[in-house]
Design an enzyme around this catalytic site. Sequence first.
Site, PDB file in Angstrom:
ATOM      1  CE  LYS A 155      -3.468   3.118   2.383  1.00  0.00           C
ATOM      2  NZ  LYS A 155      -4.283   3.165   4.388  1.00  0.00           N
ATOM      3  CD  GLU A 205      -7.151   8.751  10.355  1.00  0.00           C
ATOM      4  OE1 GLU A 205      -6.098   7.729  10.549  1.00  0.00           O
ATOM      5  OE2 GLU A 205      -6.762   9.029   9.076  1.00  0.00           O
TER       6      GLU A 205
END
Length: 401
Positions: A155, A205
């Site tokens: 990723k 977040e």
Amino acid sequence: MSTVPQIAAPRSTEASHSAVGAATGLLDAYRGEDRFLATPTRTLLARGMRAAVPHGSEPLARRVADTLAALSPAPDGAVPLVLGAIPFDPAAPAALVVPETVGAGPALAVDPLVALPASAPPRTGWTVRPEPGPEQYAKGVAAAVDRMWEGEFSKVVLARTLQVTGAEDLDLPAMLQRLARRDPDGYTFALPTAPGRVLLGASPELLVSRRGGLLVANPLAGSAPRSADLAEDVRRAAALLESAKDLYEHAVVVDAVHQTLAPYCSSIEVPARPSLVRTAALWHLSTTVTGTLADPGVSALEVASALHPTPAVCGTPTDVARAVIRETEPFDRGFFTGMVGWGDADGNGEWVVTIRCAEAEGRSLRLYAGAGIVAASEPAAETGETTAKFRTFLDAVGAEL
């Protein structure tokens, strides 16, 4: 300069005021040279500087602890706290200070006055220049996907920017009002990072918080744009919860957070499946990880520094993902995908992932948005995701992409 109510908090730095207007009053009092941070637990407005955290080779958490330890409580009994921003590159200088005065109130979301609308932004006079352009960004995504299929990494988070320039100097208080009132349940900030430069944003977040012995992390990964049509909005949310690509991307991040937090905890809880959180622009897959701190001497910032950067903003393996970011992104991230937050001398604090943000200077804003790229990613969809993420700030200034 208007008067800011002084904080005389207990050593937990917990803000407990509940009067109507206690939080929005701090928001209304913000001026461009101030430091403002609103979280789901408190609203802080800081002015002046008692001390700056120095740059150096020692771990940042140690330098912060030493800076706070060298200061005595204020005459009114207020406990010193550090407030500011930390860049994506841990070796780069942070912008952390101990303010002279701090006004504290409850969370914006519990103040009924936050429902009052902010003034509408001007809709003309903006020029927008992407870097890289959508086509170049999509090519970078495609190249990263090819390398993942070859087994180099699993990723990477790739970002792009917009340079937004107006005909007049930016109205930072008005922008902050729009950001805060649009998403009062999130983390809204306006923090100087250099002379004449301010980092503004509304992040959803939480990287990690510490309150006494409780650690909380809330990694987000996997997202879908909101829709103005209710039925379509619900369909998109349901589809996100079943998306194999997004669930995999999310699981990578949650596993990394779990593995990093576990050595700091005597017990830890990780839900088996993610839930959904929403902002005005996006749905996100969300997992709230909670743990009991094993060593009371470990600060929130020490744990945050161990977590940073998570695969949600960098990738995995971390070193390879960093190299891919340097090779692919034609700009320096600076404070984007770093951390913003506060901490006190007892180790309590809240540190937030610096996304949905922009750096303001003079008449210009540099907006940032990224997307998590995995082997199943499609370049057009990832480009569209960054476009949706730009909406948070474009709506705050009245500009169009």
